[in-house]
Design a protein around this motif. Sequence first.
Motif, PDB file in Angstrom:
ATOM      1  N   GLN A   2       0.898  -1.240  -0.170  1.00 34.89           N
ATOM      2  CA  GLN A   2      -0.091   0.178  -0.025  1.00 34.89           C
ATOM      3  C   GLN A   2       0.801   1.284  -0.150  1.00 34.89           C
ATOM      4  O   GLN A   2       1.952   1.501   0.707  1.00 34.89           O
ATOM      5  N   GLN A   3       0.460   2.328  -0.804  1.00 31.81           N
ATOM      6  CA  GLN A   3       1.158   3.732  -0.735  1.00 31.81           C
ATOM      7  C   GLN A   3       0.429   4.389  -0.056  1.00 31.81           C
ATOM      8  O   GLN A   3      -1.027   4.648   0.113  1.00 31.81           O
ATOM      9  N   TYR A  24      -6.125   5.221  -9.325  1.00 29.90           N
ATOM     10  CA  TYR A  24      -6.233   4.136 -10.138  1.00 29.90           C
ATOM     11  C   TYR A  24      -6.578   4.530 -11.478  1.00 29.90           C
ATOM     12  O   TYR A  24      -6.005   3.896 -12.378  1.00 29.90           O
ATOM     13  N   GLY A  25      -7.398   5.197 -11.771  1.00 31.63           N
ATOM     14  CA  GLY A  25      -8.053   5.350 -13.076  1.00 31.63           C
ATOM     15  C   GLY A  25      -7.128   5.781 -14.214  1.00 31.63           C
ATOM     16  O   GLY A  25      -7.176   5.406 -15.190  1.00 31.63           O
ATOM     17  N   GLY A  26      -5.945   6.771 -13.732  1.00 36.68           N
ATOM     18  CA  GLY A  26      -5.257   7.026 -14.773  1.00 36.68           C
ATOM     19  C   GLY A  26      -3.971   6.345 -14.498  1.00 36.68           C
ATOM     20  O   GLY A  26      -2.612   6.725 -15.540  1.00 36.68           O
ATOM     21  N   LYS A 261      -6.443   1.568   6.233  1.00 34.19           N
ATOM     22  CA  LYS A 261      -7.431   0.691   6.393  1.00 34.19           C
ATOM     23  C   LYS A 261      -8.809   1.141   5.785  1.00 34.19           C
ATOM     24  O   LYS A 261      -9.663   0.346   5.105  1.00 34.19           O
ATOM     25  N   ALA A 262      -9.239   2.500   5.836  1.00 32.37           N
ATOM     26  CA  ALA A 262     -10.322   2.991   5.006  1.00 32.37           C
ATOM     27  C   ALA A 262      -9.748   2.803   3.204  1.00 32.37           C
ATOM     28  O   ALA A 262     -11.017   2.492   2.635  1.00 32.37           O
ATOM     29  N   MET A 263      -8.988   3.152   3.045  1.00 40.68           N
ATOM     30  CA  MET A 263      -8.502   2.893   1.611  1.00 40.68           C
ATOM     31  C   MET A 263      -8.676   1.548   1.155  1.00 40.68           C
ATOM     32  O   MET A 263      -8.972   1.420   0.226  1.00 40.68           O
ATOM     33  N   ASP A 264      -8.166   0.612   1.888  1.00 44.84           N
ATOM     34  CA  ASP A 264      -7.987  -0.783   1.582  1.00 44.84           C
ATOM     35  C   ASP A 264      -9.629  -1.369   1.497  1.00 44.84           C
ATOM     36  O   ASP A 264      -9.888  -2.241   0.603  1.00 44.84           O
ATOM     37  N   ALA A 265     -10.789  -0.681   2.278  1.00 47.94           N
ATOM     38  CA  ALA A 265     -11.988  -0.864   2.158  1.00 47.94           C
ATOM     39  C   ALA A 265     -12.593  -0.927   0.760  1.00 47.94           C
ATOM     40  O   ALA A 265     -13.360  -1.549   0.353  1.00 47.94           O
ATOM     41  N   LEU A 266     -11.830   0.103  -0.088  1.00 50.45           N
ATOM     42  CA  LEU A 266     -12.460   0.010  -1.405  1.00 50.45           C
ATOM     43  C   LEU A 266     -11.560  -0.609  -2.415  1.00 50.45           C
ATOM     44  O   LEU A 266     -11.771  -0.273  -3.544  1.00 50.45           O
ATOM     45  N   LEU A 267     -10.963  -1.340  -1.927  1.00 48.55           N
ATOM     46  CA  LEU A 267     -10.049  -2.338  -2.848  1.00 48.55           C
ATOM     47  C   LEU A 267     -10.564  -3.663  -2.915  1.00 48.55           C
ATOM     48  O   LEU A 267     -11.011  -4.373  -1.963  1.00 48.55           O
ATOM     49  N   GLN A 272      -2.648  -6.394  -4.149  1.00 49.55           N
ATOM     50  CA  GLN A 272      -2.454  -6.165  -5.554  1.00 49.55           C
ATOM     51  C   GLN A 272      -2.857  -4.621  -5.951  1.00 49.55           C
ATOM     52  O   GLN A 272      -2.514  -4.153  -6.993  1.00 49.55           O
ATOM     53  N   GLY A 273      -3.576  -3.823  -5.032  1.00 52.09           N
ATOM     54  CA  GLY A 273      -4.027  -2.668  -5.223  1.00 52.09           C
ATOM     55  C   GLY A 273      -4.888  -2.605  -6.174  1.00 52.09           C
ATOM     56  O   GLY A 273      -4.930  -1.577  -7.017  1.00 52.09           O
ATOM     57  N   LEU A 274      -5.809  -3.658  -6.336  1.00 54.29           N
ATOM     58  CA  LEU A 274      -6.924  -3.597  -7.252  1.00 54.29           C
ATOM     59  C   LEU A 274      -8.181  -2.944  -6.624  1.00 54.29           C
ATOM     60  O   LEU A 274      -8.526  -3.357  -5.607  1.00 54.29           O
TER      61      LEU A 274
END
Length: 323
Positions: A2-3, A24-26, A261-267, A272-274
């Motif tokens: 994670q970054q 992610y998108g770009g 933790k919050a960022m990971d909840a949207l992966l 793999q950072g997907l």
Amino acid sequence: MQQWSHTRDEIFRDCARKYYYRYYGGAGGWSLRAPEMTRRIYRLTQLTSFDQALGIAIHARAREIAAAVLQGAPLPSLALLEERTRAELNRLYLGSKDLTAFRRDPGAHPVLLSVYYGRGVAERTLQRIRVKMKACLVHLLESPIWVALGRCHPASVWLTDAPGAFIFEEISIWATPDLVFAGTDGCPTIVDWKTGRVVGEKALAQLGIYARFVKDSLAQPLPARGFIGKVADLQHGETWEFALTELEIAAADHRIRESVKAMDALLLDPKQGLPRPITSFPLAARPARCPECNYWELCEPQIRSSSATSPLADPIQDARASS
């Protein structure tokens, strides 16, 4: 891995959709082989403003002054600093007229967001930036930090001209202090130059992350009274000093853990950072500010088609509620 960074966290808290586009998108959109939407998002990410460009330029001037101090050379004159900074801003202004070059290679030809969206550059904006530039450079050149730096041995000074990262609990933290030096008492001072209005609480939160960097990456022992943190508001000529103790470092650690933790909840797959589908990243809670965002052209149809926009919760609070 994670970054994480202070900026990444602020974008995430401000607008999850912007966070998706930015990180992610770009991704990979610099390549001509990337899908058209990916390239489009990457292109929009390169849009900038005079305030952002001025901030980058002022930080470059600060490194130039620091280098002169460490070499025992005369400080560059205010006229020279102004000339260099004005030249960089002028290049951005003139380059913004060539949108074809921007679309072809946005990384090499950034343009102003206001020009890209057809709003041009108001004369009052140019005048405001001129005044801000002069104030920042005057206060930078007159900063008492240079006197303190001049008393230090070069080996006790840490200065970088490129962003860097360090590892904290298997998280890659992008956090590079503008300047770190140990005074005659051996206690490190962490300097953070600011060209915009400084908010004490946010400034201290960022300094706590820098203190973690100094303690871990620079292997500097933390004195009982803590490291010295200095935040210099160059536009207004004010400097705040903080004691960075274990308490501030622990607060920074907690912020990083909660944010990740919050960022990971949207992966879909944190390792793999997907990311999850874009619909999992809601629009900003305050759409009135959206036209000033890099990605306005992507969100505009959805925002304008909505007859009413209900407030959205803080994404970190959303993640906590769902966990």
